[in-house]
Design an enzyme around this catalytic site. Sequence first.
Site, PDB file in Angstrom:
ATOM      1  N   GLY A 295      24.591  55.691 -29.287  1.00 15.42           N
ATOM      2  CA  GLY A 295      25.854  55.760 -28.552  1.00 15.42           C
ATOM      3  C   GLY A 295      25.624  55.722 -27.049  1.00 15.42           C
TER       4      GLY A 295
ATOM      5  N   LEU B 113      29.365  49.432 -42.313  1.00 13.94           N
ATOM      6  CA  LEU B 113      29.336  49.901 -40.930  1.00 13.94           C
ATOM      7  C   LEU B 113      30.084  48.920 -40.052  1.00 13.94           C
ATOM      8  CD1 LEU B 113      25.506  50.667 -40.908  1.00 13.94           C
ATOM      9  CD2 LEU B 113      27.350  52.330 -41.247  1.00 13.94           C
ATOM     10  N   GLU B 114      30.894  49.419 -39.146  1.00  9.52           N
ATOM     11  CA  GLU B 114      31.633  48.585 -38.197  1.00  9.52           C
ATOM     12  C   GLU B 114      30.904  48.673 -36.862  1.00  9.52           C
ATOM     13  OE1 GLU B 114      35.841  49.976 -40.230  1.00  9.52           O
ATOM     14  OE2 GLU B 114      35.048  51.017 -38.494  1.00  9.52           O
TER      15      GLU B 114
ATOM     16  N   SER C  99      23.478  59.757 -31.557  1.00  3.20           N
ATOM     17  CA  SER C  99      23.822  59.911 -30.143  1.00  3.20           C
ATOM     18  C   SER C  99      22.947  59.026 -29.253  1.00  3.20           C
ATOM     19  CB  SER C  99      23.728  61.372 -29.712  1.00  3.20           C
ATOM     20  OG  SER C  99      22.403  61.854 -29.818  1.00  3.20           O
TER      21      SER C  99
END
Length: 192
Positions: free
Chosen positions: A106, A129-130, A103
């Site tokens: 993000g 991972l994208e 988080s």
Amino acid sequence: MVLSDRTIRDEIDNGRIVIEPLDLSCIQPASVDIHLDRKLLVFRTWRSPFYVDVKQSQDDLTELVEIEGEKPFLLPPGEFVLGSTVENIALPDDIVGRLEGKSSLGRIGLLIHSTAGYVDPGWQGHLTLELSNVAKLPVTLYYGMKIGQISFIRLTSAAQRLYGDESLGSKYQGQTEATASRYYKDFEKKSR
């Protein structure tokens, strides 16, 4: 049912869930923190033709770059790269994994997957991972940084066909670093 830290630890101790390497401090209440590996696949925006053809191999769309030492890789706003977990992960026949971002990352605009957050039973390998930067400023990526977390969910019964089963056409089993899309293989099957 999502596995708690106690159950995750038991599954690891019994060799059913494999996470290598594993720092025990990375086991959270209902997930395990995962880390960014050194190698990234960066998209070549200068290539010709200037589009992605999903029926063709994507190998010439990307180039491998490495995060060197303590130097960061700068992910510009609106850009997308493929990364990989440091950790090798293997799941048994009755557990799936769910990959999620941190988080705190993000909140600065760094997303770690677009659609590939699901890890099937039977999976073995490093997770690709994208990585997308949806912020308006570049974001730094460092080798070994905590990049996400994986939680685990127990299935109602063991899966009959595991990821990697030849009949499923699994494309990424055993990968050890960021792997470009192999979606084009779906079209190869249809032409046979």
